[in-house]
Enzyme design. Structure first.
Site, short mmCIF file in Angstrom:
data_model
loop_
_atom_site.label_atom_id
_atom_site.label_comp_id
_atom_site.label_asym_id
_atom_site.label_seq_id
_atom_site.Cartn_x
_atom_site.Cartn_y
_atom_site.Cartn_z
NE ARG A 240 -3.47 2.79 2.12
CZ ARG A 240 -4.15 3.36 1.14
NH1 ARG A 240 -4.37 2.71 0.01
NH2 ARG A 240 -4.62 4.59 1.25
CB CYS A 256 -10.86 11.04 4.89
SG CYS A 256 -9.58 11.01 6.16
CD GLU A 287 -2.19 16.06 6.90
OE1 GLU A 287 -3.39 15.89 6.62
OE2 GLU A 287 -1.55 15.32 7.68
CG ASP A 327 -4.07 15.12 -5.52
OD1 ASP A 327 -2.94 15.32 -5.06
OD2 ASP A 327 -4.70 14.07 -5.34
NE ARG A 329 -2.72 12.95 -3.19
CZ ARG A 329 -3.65 12.01 -3.04
NH1 ARG A 329 -3.48 11.04 -2.16
NH2 ARG A 329 -4.75 12.04 -3.78
CB SER A 351 -3.89 1.74 -3.77
OG SER A 351 -4.19 3.04 -4.23
#
Length: 417
Positions: A240, A256, A287, A327, A329, A351
């Site tokens: 993961r 969440c 985060e 997003d 990330r 995932s």
């Protein structure tokens, strides 16, 4: 102060005699041919990296030096700090395009550059590997329910889980980062300089320095079972990749699915290790989708207070309204750490993220089975998030709902929460 030099040394203008004695040749076949990454502020002209070791924690070190609690010339004693489990080297370490966001040799500096360190060169590890035990209530619940059993090696009678864990600080090879994002190195350097408020002038004045130690969080790896199994294609790997969510991961916030999915991933990793394979949790410090916790909480408020309450149909829109992007990330760099471990195949990928899946397979890592979170682990208040993610392309065996179905099924007023 006695521990502070009498003059300020500026690194931002190259000139005669400023080139480091230790040029970096990224992707070289050995650590010595590649060269050490030297980012310590007291290394003088030997510095060959922009920034400072420790990422964001370098600021706390500055406070310790400023207050007199620590010497500015302090150097770590690396005696007995070597990894409890050696990692690599693997073929990916010497493929200059596979790993660009961390130093593959970063756990071995005390070994690979022992002579230079003995001669006074301040080279520091950017990776540390140790052993530990995890204590999780969810593991004890899985044992009580019969889904897991204590075996005395991976899961002890107390319910503690034995792990090998690694902490990894980011080390960015700027030409490789730029290529990964499809921009020029000059454009990347200028944007990094401008968007950090001019914090690192070397980014735009020292094109000769190709390595950057960014002031961001790193990665923690948790390995279940035999670490050698991770890179062995004959043994099954359960994995993961998890992006930090402090509110859920640590404090159990129910808006969440982060902690439920994390603990579910750990359970699957333990099971895979007990069956003779290996389990791997990759925990990234990103985060709030790398937007930060303040922005995340602002988005929570905006979602719940909008007309009609929290809705899957506007889940990503609310984030973009507050943060300017849905997003941040950008999973392009995420596969690097798996290449560091020598991973070529993930048999069970715990995932549902399409972005993570596509980044891994796009980097050459094969994925077998995709494992979604069980419905009974999704908190009621997190159904909006889950349905929105499915509609956006997250993996789901039953298929995603339409926008009208999302509004009808999960659109509701959550002002009371």
């Amino acid at each position: 102060m006695s521990n502070r030099p009498s003059h300020i040394r500026l690194n931002s203008h190259p000139g005669a005699g400023t080139a480091s004695r230790f040029p970096i040749h990224w992707g070289a076949p050995t650590a010595r041919e590649r060269g050490p990454v030297i980012g310590t502020v007291n290394a003088g002209p030997d510095r060959n990296a922009i920034g400072a070791h420790g990422g964001a924690y370098s600021v706390y070190r500055a406070l310790a030096v400023s207050s007199g609690a620590m010497s500015a010339n302090n150097r770590p004693d690396l005696t007995n700090t070597s990894p409890t489990t050696p990692m690599g080297p693997f073929p990916q370490w010497t493929d200059g395009g596979k790993i660009v966001s961390l130093d593959p040799w970063g756990a071995r500096v005390a070994e690979d550059f022992a002579d230079e360190i003995q001669d006074g060169l301040d080279v520091r590890p950017t990776i540390a590997v140790t052993k530990a035990r995890l204590q999780l209530g969810e593991i004890n619940e899985a044992i009580a329910a019969g889904r897991l059993k204590a075996d005395g090696q991976i899961v002890h009678d107390s319910g503690d889980v034995a792990v090998t864990k690694a902490a990894i600080d980011p080390v960015w090879y700027l030409p490789g980062i730029a290529e990964r994002f499809g921009v020029t190195e000059t454009q990347l350097r200028r944007t990094l300089f401008e968007q950090t408020g001019g914090m690192y002038a070397d980014l735009v004045t020292r094109p000769d320095i190709k390595v950057f130690l960014p002031p961001i969080g790193g990665i923690t790896l948790y390995i279940f079972g035999d670490p050698a199994a991770i890179s062995d294609p004959a043994r099954r790997l359960t994995c993961r990749v998890h992006d930090e969510c402090n509110g859920s991961d640590v404090f159990g916030s129910d808006i969440c699915t982060c902690r439920p999915y994390l603990t579910h991933g750990i359970e699957e990793c333990v099971r895979g290790a007990q069956e003779g394979g290996a389990g791997l949790i990759v925990y990234n410090r990103k985060e709030g989708r790398a937007l930060g916790e303040v922005t995340k909480f602002l988005v929570y408020n905006a979602r719940k207070r909008q007309p009609g309450g929290d809705q899957a149909a506007t889940y990503f829109e609310r984030t973009e309204c507050v943060a300017g992007v849905q997003d941040a990330r950008f999973q392009q760099l995420m596969p690097d750490v798996l290449h560091w471990l020598g991973v070529t195949r993930i048999d069970r990928f715990v995932s549902m993220s399409n972005m993570k899946h596509d980044a891994l397979t796009g980097s050459g890592i094969e994925i077998g089975e995709r494992v979604p979170i069980p419905d009974d682990l999704i908190p009621p208040d997190a159904s909006v998030e889950m349905e929105a993610k499915k509609a956006a392309g997250y993996f789901t065996p039953e298929g995603a709902k339409s926008a009208d179905e999302l509004t009808r099924v999960v659109g509701r007023d959550l002002e009371q929460f």
